[in-house]
Enzyme design. Structure first.
Site, PDB file in Angstrom:
ATOM      1  CB  CYS A   1      10.308  -6.552  45.294  1.00 26.12           C
ATOM      2  SG  CYS A   1      12.047  -6.538  45.743  1.00 26.12           S
TER       3      CYS A   1
ATOM      4  CB  CYS B   1      15.748  -5.546  44.916  1.00 22.37           C
ATOM      5  SG  CYS B   1      15.663  -3.788  45.242  1.00 22.37           S
TER       6      CYS B   1
ATOM      7  CB  CYS C   1       7.868  -8.270  49.983  1.00 24.60           C
ATOM      8  SG  CYS C   1       9.296  -8.117  51.069  1.00 24.60           S
TER       9      CYS C   1
ATOM     10  CB  CYS D   1      13.468  -4.374  53.335  1.00 25.78           C
ATOM     11  SG  CYS D   1      13.260  -3.505  51.768  1.00 25.78           S
TER      12      CYS D   1
END
Length: 118
Positions: free
Chosen positions: A56, A58, A77, A86
């Site tokens: 990920c 972010c 995830c 998300c």
């Protein structure tokens, strides 16, 4: 175009294909602002190349390699797989205020965003 650029484009195309197929399979949608989607897919592709896994992009990690091995934040995830949550806003449920109606993204959009980040 160098062989590195060719590999980057292949990885970007692979992450694009993954995101589109996963959105369709899970009945989720991309953000109404496709530049958000493009930035996330580019980040996933970069991590896939650098770390061997689409970690990920972010989140902040103290140790990305350890996180890859842990697998919790590898896309999709655990929160996404378990609850359709998300953090990156890549996969949004239809009732999300930011959800668009697209489950596909043009390669040109990805390339434009990638070029603007360089």
């Amino acid at each position: 175009m160098t062989s590195s650029d060719t590999q980057n484009n292949k990885t970007l195309a692979a992450m694009k294909n993954f995101a589109e197929q996963y959105a369709k399979r899970t009945d989720t949608y991309f953000c109404s602002d496709l530049s958000v989607t493009a930035v996330v897919i580019e980040g996933l592709a970069r991590h896939k190349e650098e770390l061997g896994s689409p970690l990920c992009p972010c989140r902040h990690y103290e140790d990305k390699e350890a996180e890859v091995k842990n697998t919790f934040w590898n896309c999709p995830c655990v929160p996404m797989r378990e609850r359709k949550e998300c953090h990156c806003m890549l996969f949004l449920t239809p009732d999300n205020d930011f959800a668009g109606d697209a489950q596909d993204i043009p390669m040109e959009t990805l390339e434009e965003v990638k070029a603007s980040m360089a």
